[in-house]
Design a protein around this motif. Sequence first.
Motif, PDB file in Angstrom:
ATOM      1  N   UNK A   1     -11.703  -8.219   0.209  1.00 43.59           N
ATOM      2  CA  UNK A   1     -10.368  -7.940   0.406  1.00 43.59           C
ATOM      3  C   UNK A   1     -10.017  -6.067   0.702  1.00 43.59           C
ATOM      4  N   UNK A   2      -8.808  -6.030   0.640  1.00 44.20           N
ATOM      5  CA  UNK A   2      -8.596  -4.494   1.097  1.00 44.20           C
ATOM      6  C   UNK A   2      -7.400  -4.430   0.744  1.00 44.20           C
ATOM      7  N   UNK A   3      -7.473  -3.096   0.272  1.00 43.20           N
ATOM      8  CA  UNK A   3      -5.812  -2.831  -0.343  1.00 43.20           C
ATOM      9  C   UNK A   3      -5.089  -2.734   0.435  1.00 43.20           C
ATOM     10  N   UNK A   4      -3.667  -2.265   0.101  1.00 45.34           N
ATOM     11  CA  UNK A   4      -2.537  -1.510   0.774  1.00 45.34           C
ATOM     12  C   UNK A   4      -2.103  -1.311  -0.314  1.00 45.34           C
ATOM     13  N   UNK A   5      -1.275  -0.231  -0.368  1.00 44.64           N
ATOM     14  CA  UNK A   5      -0.496   0.534  -1.003  1.00 44.64           C
ATOM     15  C   UNK A   5       0.744   1.011  -0.931  1.00 44.64           C
ATOM     16  N   UNK A   6       1.342   1.266  -0.771  1.00 46.99           N
ATOM     17  CA  UNK A   6       2.390   1.885  -0.637  1.00 46.99           C
ATOM     18  C   UNK A   6       3.806   0.844  -1.526  1.00 46.99           C
ATOM     19  N   UNK A   7       5.225   1.256  -1.189  1.00 48.45           N
ATOM     20  CA  UNK A   7       6.252   1.168  -1.833  1.00 48.45           C
ATOM     21  C   UNK A   7       6.970   0.327  -0.861  1.00 48.45           C
ATOM     22  N   UNK A   8       8.105  -0.776  -1.423  1.00 45.16           N
ATOM     23  CA  UNK A   8       8.923  -1.496  -1.511  1.00 45.16           C
ATOM     24  C   UNK A   8       9.951  -0.654  -0.312  1.00 45.16           C
ATOM     25  N   UNK A   9      10.776   0.556  -0.967  1.00 42.59           N
ATOM     26  CA  UNK A   9      11.802   1.181  -0.546  1.00 42.59           C
ATOM     27  C   UNK A   9      11.689   0.926   0.553  1.00 42.59           C
ATOM     28  N   UNK A  10      13.606   0.655   1.698  1.00 43.37           N
ATOM     29  CA  UNK A  10      13.718   0.954   3.326  1.00 43.37           C
ATOM     30  C   UNK A  10      14.736   1.733   3.118  1.00 43.37           C
ATOM     31  N   UNK A  11      14.072   3.226   3.112  1.00 46.50           N
ATOM     32  CA  UNK A  11      15.375   4.001   3.316  1.00 46.50           C
ATOM     33  C   UNK A  11      15.713   4.556   4.760  1.00 46.50           C
ATOM     34  N   UNK A  12      14.647   4.376   6.002  1.00 46.43           N
ATOM     35  CA  UNK A  12      15.169   4.533   7.310  1.00 46.43           C
ATOM     36  C   UNK A  12      15.165   6.148   7.104  1.00 46.43           C
TER      37      UNK A  12
END
Length: 363
Positions: A143-154
């Motif tokens: 498997x490969x990982x992806x990180x980062x947040x949900x925030x959709x600020x524009x």
Amino acid sequence: MSVNCVDASIEIANDNRIPLMLIASRRQIDSADFGGGYVNNWTTEEFSKYVIENDKRGYVLLARDHGGPWQNTIEKEKKLSLRQAMESAKKSYEADIRSGFQIIHIDPSEDIFGRSTTDEILERVYELLDFCSDIANRTSNDIAFEIGTEEQSGGMNTSEELEHVLSSVMKFCDKNTIQKPLFVVMQTGTKVMETKNVGTFDTPFRIADEIPAEIQIPKMIELCEKYGIYMKEHNTDYLSTEALRWHPKVGIHAANVAPEFGVEETRAFLELLEANKQKKLAERFLQHAYNSNKWNKWMLPGTDATDRDRSIIAGHYVFATPEFLEIKAEAVKALPSIDIEAHLKNRVKESILRYVKGFRLIV
């Protein structure tokens, strides 16, 4: 996402021999323990089996989008505590890995009890990376990982924020002999509302207190290269074709498109019904979609969107409901000379191909 969207993606990937990711959120697809998701009522196990069987040349990557605590509606409704929600998320991840998902997005930024600090989120990232890595090793799955947040600020992440996150995660992975993430999700100035992209990426005008995308994104790319990680953009829907062509030029490595294809399939079905004197079926579909209230989260403040606009935004959320399946069955019976599923799939393919060509995956 829909069955036609999945089939269209598989065909485009195999016909053109290009990699495409099918990226399912937990609301769209989740394990049998959570009752599946709204996409064809598929469980993780059923969805994975369907894709693997139909992806004849193996060009489609199965990916989890925004896995993590409280990313499933049940966890929110039950108001699970952090520890309970983390254990629930782990159960979902384990089903992903055992079912053959290849890219796992670790996103513990959702918190129903208030906004978490970056360091609190990082602690949860470490725990989930450690858990998923252990499951992958024990089940012999790559498997490969992806990180980062949900925030959709524009707007944009700051380079300081990004460097802190990447530096911390890479140190943790080195120390614990865990595979380093392949992708980091970044805010590149995209934001989806209604059926348009209202972020800063695709605007010809300067935005107050925002660094233009053409200046900020290269800085982010430099940081990604420093830490050996690829940049993935979310909320790419509805960007202009010209904006899509800029993606490979500025060095964005991957992009996530979600509601646009579902909206396109909804429009295609409505247009087909209305062009073939099936307006009562069209009205039933519009009313059913409107009543779902799934349009609510996509609306702009003070919007002048009509009820029809709202129904079109929500249409794909009800594709697997008994009411919609009955409407479609009646349409198939009323229009025997038209292959409705092929028509819908082809409209979705046209929509996907705009991105594939814009990103220069094919010419």
